[in-house]
Design a protein around this motif. Structure first.
Motif, PDB file in Angstrom:
ATOM      1  N   VAL A  12      62.902  20.906  56.760  1.00 33.58           N
ATOM      2  CA  VAL A  12      61.518  20.541  57.082  1.00 33.58           C
ATOM      3  C   VAL A  12      60.668  21.802  57.226  1.00 33.58           C
ATOM      4  O   VAL A  12      59.582  21.920  56.645  1.00 33.58           O
ATOM      5  CB  VAL A  12      61.495  19.710  58.398  1.00 33.58           C
ATOM      6  CG1 VAL A  12      60.081  19.475  58.877  1.00 33.58           C
ATOM      7  CG2 VAL A  12      62.214  18.394  58.203  1.00 33.58           C
ATOM      8  N   ALA A  47      56.734  15.894  57.317  1.00 37.38           N
ATOM      9  CA  ALA A  47      57.885  15.000  57.541  1.00 37.38           C
ATOM     10  C   ALA A  47      57.449  13.726  58.256  1.00 37.38           C
ATOM     11  O   ALA A  47      57.890  12.624  57.911  1.00 37.38           O
ATOM     12  CB  ALA A  47      58.945  15.731  58.362  1.00 37.38           C
ATOM     13  N   GLU A  68      63.688  15.291  52.373  1.00 41.38           N
ATOM     14  CA  GLU A  68      63.268  16.676  52.623  1.00 41.38           C
ATOM     15  C   GLU A  68      64.118  17.652  51.809  1.00 41.38           C
ATOM     16  O   GLU A  68      63.607  18.655  51.322  1.00 41.38           O
ATOM     17  CB  GLU A  68      63.384  16.996  54.122  1.00 41.38           C
ATOM     18  CG  GLU A  68      62.324  16.328  54.984  1.00 41.38           C
ATOM     19  CD  GLU A  68      60.956  16.992  54.908  1.00 41.38           C
ATOM     20  OE1 GLU A  68      60.874  18.172  54.557  1.00 41.38           O
ATOM     21  OE2 GLU A  68      59.953  16.306  55.185  1.00 41.38           O
ATOM     22  N   ASN A 173      58.821  12.146  64.109  1.00 41.97           N
ATOM     23  CA  ASN A 173      59.814  13.190  63.839  1.00 41.97           C
ATOM     24  C   ASN A 173      61.078  12.982  64.667  1.00 41.97           C
ATOM     25  O   ASN A 173      62.187  13.209  64.181  1.00 41.97           O
ATOM     26  CB  ASN A 173      59.224  14.577  64.110  1.00 41.97           C
ATOM     27  CG  ASN A 173      58.348  15.046  62.959  1.00 41.97           C
ATOM     28  OD1 ASN A 173      58.595  14.715  61.803  1.00 41.97           O
ATOM     29  ND2 ASN A 173      57.314  15.805  63.265  1.00 41.97           N
TER      30      ASN A 173
END
Lengths: 465, 96
Positions: A12, A47, A68, A173
């Motif tokens: 990320v 993200a 990712e 997240n």
């Protein structure tokens, strides 16, 4: 578990760094610390946006960690291709003087102490403060435990002060982190908080390393650690430090644009301003303030600049507008109603707010910063007047916005000021430090002048002898 | 709260929350009561806790005496399961 939680955030952050590099391909080694620290926020923002979109379309189809990784391969190959065409890494670090080594050592000592304080605090209260588990990680649990029905976290049936309307960057997240690990490890919010806390410090260090000097960068970072309370606040696991990060990053990018006239910086400015709003409601105010800063910084190239700014802010802004159609109204809006004009016309409210703000303006740290930048004002740096004005405008309008919210708050004003003002001020203190240290003479010059003065005094004493 | 989750047969929607706040004359500290409510919400997510007799399934955190008082003040058809100490799950049969 801490290590694994750190590893899941690695792609990320790398994606963020690569995106920053693509938008701002400046190749100096001096920009490295800044690019990495800017990549933290951009990567985490991206993200969370990807997770939000995947939840909206098909909650079970996308694993954000793998997505990712794929993105990392794509971005890395693009950057590699671009760097083959323009191999521009310029190592212009020059020689570091003994004095600058001393400042660097002080900075790293400050970082070491901060890491110890952060670790001690966060492990002694792993769930964070009340707001951490009752707002942010509560929302993360709603999303992680029932992704198909994730909108339940926005239910108006949730308790009013648990803010179902708050933006979801932080919980999203945490939720995909838990999805990846397969459990609700507290290490995930801890690592995210660590990234934002130290990301903020390194944005400060990296930016002043570019605009001024090692001494100035070290001093600013130490002031940030000592004055703002950012390290301890980072362990609370709430969204104020991430908001602080985005406000500082935005101001820094705007200032750099004035200095360097590289338009990719404006795209990054737009993105960071937008992500501030995707983090916390105060960030929404910052989105309203950010065009003012842009207007002052882009004088003379408004048309062209606007497109770059728009390219950065558009995605988070559209996302936010859509998100706000899903959420219940904010608690501040619910209670305003018919008493709005009464509040606006009540001078005692203004008096109380000004008095309360004045209390923070007259804190020792604030007075020191003001005196420091006035006494050591650097006249040579006046070329970047637009940059200073733009950053100052961001600070003043954000502050005015806070004041306006307090004027109309439906909550008890005294209580509201007492419980939130210090956090709001923390969101803008780092940018104020950045501005003050950009206005003042480099630390190296002060010491050089002093030693030159000493040499000339000793010389004249020799002559007398 | 694991036992409470097992007792409540739904995995989505609103669950009521009855505490001293809903019993007239009950003595309690505001923040103790509030923190218990927030902690329960955190544990029971993604169920949505709403204060009062707000749904068919309700979490009750009351002493025996306060529960009796509440029942007198809120007559109805209830099925009450004792979970542990002062924690109960109350099914409001009238809301079925």
């Amino acid at each position: 578990m801490t290590l694994i939680s750190g590893i899941i955030f690695l792609p990320v952050v790398l994606n963020g760094v690569l995106l920053v590099h693509l938008l701002w391909p400046f190749g100096s080694l001096n920009s490295f610390a800044l690019k990495v620290s800017l990549g933290i926020g951009l990567g985490l923002g991206l993200a969370s946006i990807l997770h939000f979109i995947s939840l909206e379309f098909n909650p079970f189809s996308v694993n954000i960690f793998y997505l990712e990784l794929i993105l990392l391969v794509i971005l890395f190959s693009i950057v590699l291709r671009q760097s083959k065409q323009t191999a521009t890494l310029r190592i212009n670090s020059g020689s570091i003087t003994p004095l600058q080594w001393f400042f660097l050592i002080l900075f790293f000592l400050g970082i070491t102490v901060s890491v110890v304080v952060f670790a001690r605090n966060i492990f002694s209260r792993p769930q964070g403060v009340l707001d951490a588990w009752s707002i942010w990680n509560r929302a993360a649990r709603f999303i992680h435990r029932d992704p198909e029905n994730w909108r339940a976290t926005l239910s108006p049936d949730l308790a009013l002060f648990r803010h179902a309307d708050y933006p979801l960057m932080i919980p999203l997240n945490v939720a995909w982190g838990w999805d990846t690990l397969g459990n609700e490890s507290l290490r995930v919010p801890m690592v995210q908080s660590l990234l934002f806390t130290f990301g903020t410090i390194f944005v400060m260090f990296g930016s002043l390393l570019m605009t001024r000097s090692i001494g100035q960068a070290s001093l600013a970072s130490l002031m940030l650690i000592a004055f703002s309370g950012i390290v301890v606040n980072g362990t609370y696991l709430i969204s104020d430090v991430p908001t602080t990060y985005f406000v500082l990053a935005s101001g820094v990018l705007l200032y750099l644009f004035v200095l360097r006239k590289e338009y990719g910086l404006l795209t990054l400015y737009g993105a960071m301003s937008g992500l501030a709003g995707w983090t916390k409601n105060e960030g929404l105010l910052f989105i309203l303030v950010s065009p003012i800063g842009f207007f002052l910084a882009a004088q003379g190239t408004l048309k062209k600049s606007f497109l770059y700014y728009l390219a950065g802010i558009a995605t988070p802004l559209i996302l936010l507008l859509y998100f706000k159609t899903l959420t219940p109204p904010n608690d501040l809006m619910i209670g305003i109603g018919s008493t709005l004009s009464e509040k606006l016309l009540d001078p005692s409210r203004y008096e109380m707010i000004i008095k309360s703000f004045w209390g923070d303006f007259t804190r020792r740290e604030a007075i020191f910063l003001a005196i420091y930048s006035v006494i050591l004002f650097d006249r040579k740096n006046i070329n970047f007047k637009n940059g200073h004005l733009a950053v100052l405008a961001l600070l003043l309008f954000q502050l005015a916005g806070y004041g306006a919210i307090y004027v109309i708050t439906p909550n008890d004003l005294e209580w509201h000021l007492r419980t939130s003002q210090y956090r709001l001020f923390m969101q803008i203190i780092p940018l104020a430090i950045f501005l003050a240290l950009n206005l003042s003479t480099n630390l190296e010059n002060i010491f050089a002048k002093r030693s030159a003065l000493q040499t000339s005094t000793e010389g004249s004493e020799d002559k007398h002898e | 709260m694991l036992l409470v989750r097992e007792e409540i047969p739904i995995s989505r929607g609103v669950v009521g929350y009855i505490s001293e706040e809903n019993v007239s004359g009950a003595e309690y500290a505001y923040w103790d009561n509030e923190t218990e409510f927030l902690l329960s919400q955190y544990e029971l997510a993604p169920l949505i806790l709403k204060k009062g007799l707000a749904a068919e399934w309700n979490l009750v955190i009351l002493s025996d005496l306060d529960l009796q008082t509440w029942m007198k003040e809120n007559p109805g058809q209830y099925e009450i399961t004792h979970i542990k100490s002062n924690i109960y799950v109350l099914q409001n049969l009238g809301a079925k």
